[in-house]
Write a protein that holds these residues in place. Structure first.
Motif, PDB file in Angstrom:
ATOM      1  N   SER A  26      31.361  43.312  34.006  1.00 27.16           N
ATOM      2  CA  SER A  26      32.555  44.102  33.705  1.00 27.16           C
ATOM      3  C   SER A  26      33.772  43.244  33.986  1.00 27.16           C
ATOM      4  O   SER A  26      33.674  42.182  34.611  1.00 27.16           O
ATOM      5  N   ALA A  27      34.943  43.696  33.524  1.00 28.51           N
ATOM      6  CA  ALA A  27      36.132  42.846  33.608  1.00 28.51           C
ATOM      7  C   ALA A  27      37.363  43.649  33.996  1.00 28.51           C
ATOM      8  O   ALA A  27      37.501  44.816  33.641  1.00 28.51           O
ATOM      9  N   ASN A  28      38.246  42.990  34.727  1.00 29.87           N
ATOM     10  CA  ASN A  28      39.569  43.521  35.037  1.00 29.87           C
ATOM     11  C   ASN A  28      40.574  42.491  34.552  1.00 29.87           C
ATOM     12  O   ASN A  28      40.687  41.399  35.119  1.00 29.87           O
ATOM     13  N   PHE A  29      41.304  42.817  33.479  1.00 31.09           N
ATOM     14  CA  PHE A  29      42.147  41.842  32.785  1.00 31.09           C
ATOM     15  C   PHE A  29      43.571  41.812  33.327  1.00 31.09           C
ATOM     16  O   PHE A  29      44.105  42.835  33.785  1.00 31.09           O
ATOM     17  N   SER A  30      44.184  40.645  33.219  1.00 30.73           N
ATOM     18  CA  SER A  30      45.617  40.533  33.465  1.00 30.73           C
ATOM     19  C   SER A  30      46.348  41.243  32.322  1.00 30.73           C
ATOM     20  O   SER A  30      45.795  41.424  31.236  1.00 30.73           O
ATOM     21  N   LYS A  31      47.577  41.636  32.571  1.00 28.68           N
ATOM     22  CA  LYS A  31      48.321  42.398  31.567  1.00 28.68           C
ATOM     23  C   LYS A  31      48.511  41.627  30.271  1.00 28.68           C
ATOM     24  O   LYS A  31      48.594  42.225  29.191  1.00 28.68           O
ATOM     25  N   ASN A  32      48.574  40.297  30.346  1.00 26.38           N
ATOM     26  CA  ASN A  32      48.752  39.498  29.122  1.00 26.38           C
ATOM     27  C   ASN A  32      47.428  38.941  28.582  1.00 26.38           C
ATOM     28  O   ASN A  32      47.420  38.165  27.635  1.00 26.38           O
ATOM     29  N   TYR A  33      46.325  39.345  29.209  1.00 28.88           N
ATOM     30  CA  TYR A  33      44.967  38.957  28.786  1.00 28.88           C
ATOM     31  C   TYR A  33      44.710  37.456  28.873  1.00 28.88           C
ATOM     32  O   TYR A  33      43.790  36.941  28.249  1.00 28.88           O
ATOM     33  N   SER A  34      45.507  36.755  29.685  1.00 25.34           N
ATOM     34  CA  SER A  34      45.283  35.328  29.886  1.00 25.34           C
ATOM     35  C   SER A  34      44.195  35.063  30.921  1.00 25.34           C
ATOM     36  O   SER A  34      43.629  33.972  30.967  1.00 25.34           O
TER      37      SER A  34
ATOM     38  N   ASN B 205      45.202  43.325  22.938  1.00 30.58           N
ATOM     39  CA  ASN B 205      46.217  42.282  23.041  1.00 30.58           C
ATOM     40  C   ASN B 205      46.976  42.215  21.718  1.00 30.58           C
ATOM     41  O   ASN B 205      46.442  41.756  20.713  1.00 30.58           O
ATOM     42  N   PRO B 206      48.230  42.695  21.678  1.00 25.73           N
ATOM     43  CA  PRO B 206      48.965  42.729  20.403  1.00 25.73           C
ATOM     44  C   PRO B 206      49.260  41.346  19.837  1.00 25.73           C
ATOM     45  O   PRO B 206      49.421  41.198  18.622  1.00 25.73           O
ATOM     46  N   LYS B 207      49.316  40.326  20.691  1.00 25.23           N
ATOM     47  CA  LYS B 207      49.604  38.974  20.195  1.00 25.23           C
ATOM     48  C   LYS B 207      48.425  38.397  19.422  1.00 25.23           C
ATOM     49  O   LYS B 207      48.587  37.816  18.346  1.00 25.23           O
TER      50      LYS B 207
END
Length: 709
Positions: free
Chosen positions: A404-412, A363-365
Motif C-alpha cells: 500500500s502507499a501514502n503519497f506526497s501531495k505532488n506525487y513525487s 496527479n493533474p500534471k
C-alpha cells in the motif's frame, strides 16, 4: 458486518518463556510485537511528511528523510490539518462508542500565531471537520450539528431537534456506521458557505437492550436502535444549511432513490455537494449533484447491478474540471471509470481480469491515477499509476505481497508499506517512479525472534470446488513435517461476502496462535471459497439470496479434499471462525457433521433474521421476500445434526452480533439433546478483549483443541 481484526498483541504478564517455541505467553507479552509508523500524512508542499511520535507530531523531509522538528509538541491520538495548513485539529482524549464513532476532546492550534483553543469549550464532540477556508470547525454534540468560529470562538447551533435514540443530525446511526463504514454524515461546500447533512429519524426503529453487569447489585442497561432484517430503518432526509441566512432547508429527493443516503461528498467546485443514495434493495445507486445555492438537484447517473452494489466504500473523486472518477464492478471486476461533469461516461480507465482494490489519488500534471490492484494475482496487492487518457500503466511497488502507499501531495514521493506471508511489514520511502530512496522501518528483529522459535510459513495452494473453481488456500505445516505421517487438520475461515483470508500478507491476527498449534502437532489451513473477494463478481456474488449455502459447501469440499491427502487424518478435522466465520463453523458442525470432528464458533450469527438490515438485506433481501433463503441457511435449523465436539463463545455485550444469536442456537441444541461447551464473556463486545480476556480466551480454545481434536 465488517471483517473482524483479531490482534494478538495485548500486553500481559510475561513468564515461563520457552526457548525455540511460540507460546501463548510470548504472544501476549508483546514479545513478537512489530514496529510501525503512526499517522503518516503529506504536507501540502509535497516536500515534507508528518508522523505521530511520543514527543509530538514530527515533520520529515521526503528528499533527505531527515527529521526537521515537531509541528506540535505533546501527546495526541490523531490530527487533521486545515486545507491551507494554517491550523491543526488535535485529538487529545477519546472514548469509543461503536466501531467508528467516539466521543473526543479536541484542540485547534493556529500554527502561525501559536494560539490554541478548545473545541466546544472543552466538552466532548463527534466528527469535527474544518471548513475549507479554515475559519470554522463543524462538529456534532448530543445529536445536533454546530460550528465554531475560530477567530471569535462563537459557537452556532445548526440543529435543535437532536435526541438520543430518536433524531440524529449529521451523524450515522448504528447500522449506517457499521455497514456503510463511517460515522460522519455531513460535508462543507468547497467555498465554506454551506453544510449539507443527513437527518435520521430513528424514533420508529426497534430498540435492542443489553444488560451491563459490571459489579453492581442491579445491572445497567444499554439501549440503542438496531434495525434487524425486514424491520423499520431510520427515515433519512438530506438537509441544506446556509451560513449567510442561518436557515436549513430540506432537499427534495422524491424523484430519486432515497431510502438510504450512505454518502455526502464534497466536489471540486463551490456551491456543489454530491449525494450517493439507494433504495432498500441495494442493487442501484443514484449519484446526485446538489446546487447548494438553490437546492436544485441533478442526477449524474445511476449505477445498477443485478445483485448488489457495495455502497459502503465508493470511489468518487472530482477533478479540477468537475469531471469525476468512479469505481464500478459492471464488467465483472472492480475498475475505474471517467465521467464528465454532467455524468456522461468518457471512458473506462482500468481493464483486465483483476480488480482495483484501493484508490490513492490523481496527479493533474501527469494525468495519472494511483491505485492498488490485484493485477499480479488475487492473493497479492500492488500499487500502480495509470494515465487516464492513454491507459498506460506502470507498477511502482513490489510485484508480490501486500503493498500500500501514502503519497506526497505532488506525487513525487510515496511511503510504501509492504509485507508478505513470510515477511513482516517494512516501510520504504520511494520516489514517484517506484525507486527506493530509503528504508524507514523494518521488522527484522520481530522476524528473527519468530524464526528462532521455529515459525512456520504459509504455503499457498489452490483447491477445486464442485463448481469448477480453483479456491485460494494456505496451509501451515510443522517444521519437522513428515509426509508419511497423518496429522489432525484445523481449518480457519471467515468467508463473508467480499472478504479475504488467503492473502500473501503478514497476518497480525491469528497466525502466531496457529503456529503455536502447529508446534503442538496440528496442520492449520484456510480456504477462501465462493462469496469471498478479489476473484471477480461472479465468484463473489453467486451467494446472492442464499448467504451461507455455497460458502459451507465449499468448506466441506475443501475439508474432504484435505482428508484425501496422505498426510491428513480425515477423522480429525476441526474448524474455527469468528463472526461470519463463527456462523460458518456452526454450519460446519451441523450440515458438515460427518466431516468435522470439532469446532469453535466465536460470536456467530446463527439466524440472519437477527442481524442488521443493511448488511443482511444487501445479500438476502428481506425475510418477507426471501423466507426460504433465511431459514435454509440458519444453523439453528440443523441443530439435530450436531455430532462432534462444539465450543460456542460469545460476549454478552456484543452490540454487533447480539448474544441472542448464541442463546437461540443453544436452545435449539438443548432441545435436540445435544451436548456442547459454552463460554460467555461478561460485558464484552464483538471483539472480546480487555484485561486478561484474550489470554484466557485463547488458552481456553487451545485446551479445547488439544482435548478434542
Amino acid at each position: 458486518m465488517k471483517k473482524l481484526l483479531l490482534t494478538l498483541t495485548v500486553a500481559v504478564a510475561f513468564h515461563n518463556v520457552s526457548a525455540q517455541e511460540i507460546t501463548l505467553d510470548k504472544i501476549y507479552s508483546g514479545y513478537y510485537r512489530g514496529k510501525g509508523i503512526a499517522g503518516i500524512a503529506s504536507m501540502k508542499n509535497g516536500e515534507n511528511y508528518l508522523v505521530i511520535e511520543p514527543t509530538g507530531i514530527a515533520r520529515y523531509s521526503y528528499k533527505t528523510s531527515q527529521k526537521e522538528g515537531n509541528i506540535v509538541d505533546g501527546k495526541f491520538e490523531s490530527y487533521e490539518f486545515s486545507d491551507d495548513e494554517s491550523k491543526i485539529l488535535l485529538l487529545t482524549e477519546s472514548q469509543p462508542i461503536y466501531r467508528h464513532s467516539f466521543l473526543g476532546k479536541f484542540d485547534v492550534k493556529d500554527l502561525k500565531s501559536g494560539k490554541t483553543i478548545s473545541l466546544n469549550d472543552g466538552k466532548t464532540v463527534q466528527e469535527p471537520r474544518f471548513s475549507p477556508d479554515a475559519t470554522k470547525v463543524a462538529f456534532i454534540a448530543e445529536n445536533n450539528l454546530f460550528y465554531q468560529d475560530l477567530t471569535s470562538g462563537k459557537i452556532t447551533q445548526i440543529t435543535n431537534d437532536g435526541k438520543k435514540n430518536s433524531i440524529i443530525n449529521g451523524l450515522a446511526d448504528w447500522v449506517y456506521e457499521e455497514e456503510f463504514g463511517h460515522a460522519r454524515q455531513y460535508e462543507w461546500t468547497k467555498n465554506s458557505d454551506a453544510v449539507v447533512f443527513v437527518k435520521s429519524d430513528e424514533s420508529q426503529v426497534p430498540e435492542i437492550y443489553i444488560p451491563i453487569y459490571g459489579k453492581k447489585l442491579y445491572p445497567d442497561e444499554m439501549r440503542y436502535k438496531y434495525p434487524k432484517a425486514g424491520e423499520k430503518n431510520a427515515v433519512v432526509s438530506a438537509q441544506l444549511y446556509r451560513l449567510d441566512t442561518g436557515k436549513t432547508m430540506p432537499l427534495n429527493l422524491s424523484s430519486f432513490k432515497n431510502y438510504y443516503i450512505p454518502n455526502v461528498i464534497q466536489t471540486a467546485k463551490p456551491d456543489e455537494i454530491v449525494l450517493v443514495t439507494s433504495e432498500r434493495i441495494q442493487n442501484a445507486s443514484d449519484i446526485l449533484k446538489v446546487n447548494t445555492k438553490t437546492g436544485a438537484i441533478q442526477k449524474l447517473f445511476t449505477e445498477t447491478d443485478d445483485k448488489w452494489i457495495d455502497t459502503d466504500s465508493p470511489t468518487l473523486e472530482f477533478l479540477e474540471d468537475d469531471s469525476f472518477l468512479w469505481a464500478s464492478e459492471r464488467d465483472g471486476n472492480r475498475h475505474l471509470y471517467w465521467y464528465d461533469k454532467d455524468g456522461k461516461l468518457k471512458k473506462q480507465i482500468t481493464k483486465g481480469n483483476w480488480e482495483v482494490t484501493d484508490y490513492y489519488g490523481f496527479n493533474p500534471k501527469s494525468k495519472e491515477v494511483y491505485v492498488q490492484t490485484t493485477e499480479k494475482g488475487s492473493i497479492n496487492k500492488v500499487v500502480s499509476k495509470v494515465n487516464i487518457e492513454n491507459g498506460k500503466s506502470q507498477l511502482i511497488s513490489n510485484a508480490e505481497g501486500n503493498n500500500s502507499a501514502n503519497f506526497s501531495k505532488n506525487y513525487s514521493y510515496f511511503i510504501e508499506t509492504s509485507s508478505t506471508a513470510s515477511k513482516p511489514y517494512t516501510f520504504v520511502l520511494k520516489d514517484g517512479s517506484g525507486k527506493t530512496v530509503k528504508e524507514l522501518q523494518n521488522n527484522n528483529d520481530q522476524l528473527q525472534k519468530l524464526k528462532a522459535d521455529n515459525f512456520s510459513e504459509k504455503e499457498f495452494i489452490t483447491i477445486p470446488n464442485d463448481a469448477g473453481d480453483q479456491m485460494n488456500a494456505w496451509i501451515i505445516k510443522p517444521k519437522n513435517f513428515d509426509p508419511n505421517k497423518k496429522y489432525p487438520l484445523f481449518m480457519f475461515q471467515y468467508s463473508g461476502p467480499g472478504s479475504q483470508q488467503v492473502a500473501n500478507s503478514w497476518d497480525t491476527g491469528n497466525t502466531l496462535w496457529f503456529n503455536h498449534l502447529v508446534q503442538k502437532g496440528y496442520i492449520v489451513a484456510c480456504v477462501d471459497g465462493r462469496g469471498t473477494g478479489y476473484k471477480g463478481t461472479k465468484f463473489k456474488k453467486v451467494t446472492y439470496m442464499n448467504l451461507g449455502k455455497y460458502e459451507i459447501e465449499d468448506q466441506i469440499t475443501a475439508a474432504k479434499w484435505f482428508g484425501n491427502q496422505s498426510y491428513i487424518d480425515k477423522s480429525r478435522i476441526g474448524m474455527f471462525g469468528w463472526s461470519f466465520g463463527g456462523y460458518m463453523t456452526s454450519l460446519a458442525m451441523t450440515k458438515g457433521a460427518d466431516v468435522f470432528k470439532a469446532g469453535i464458533a466465536v460470536a456467530p450469527v446463527t439466524n440472519w433474521r437477527y442481524y442488521d438490515s443493511v448488511y443482511t438485506e444487501r445479500f438476502m433481501r428481506t425475510p418477507q421476500e426471501n423466507p426460504e433463503g433465511y431459514d435454509k441457511n440458519s444453523p439453528t435449523e440443523y441443530a439435530n445434526l450436531l455430532k462432534g465436539k462444539f465450543l460456542l463463545i460469545h460476549g454478552t455485550a456484543d452490540d454487533n452480533v447480539h448474544f441472542q444469536n448464541s442463546m437461540e442456537f443453544s436452545e435449539a441444541l438443548i432441545q435436540n439433546k445435544k451436548q456442547f461447551d459454552f463460554m460467555a464473556y461478561p460485558d464484552k463486545n464483538h471483539g472480546i478483549y480487555g484485561g486478561q480476556t484474550r489470554p484466557q480466551l485463547y488458552q481456553k480454545m487451545t485446551d479445547f483443541i488439544l482435548n478434542n481434536l
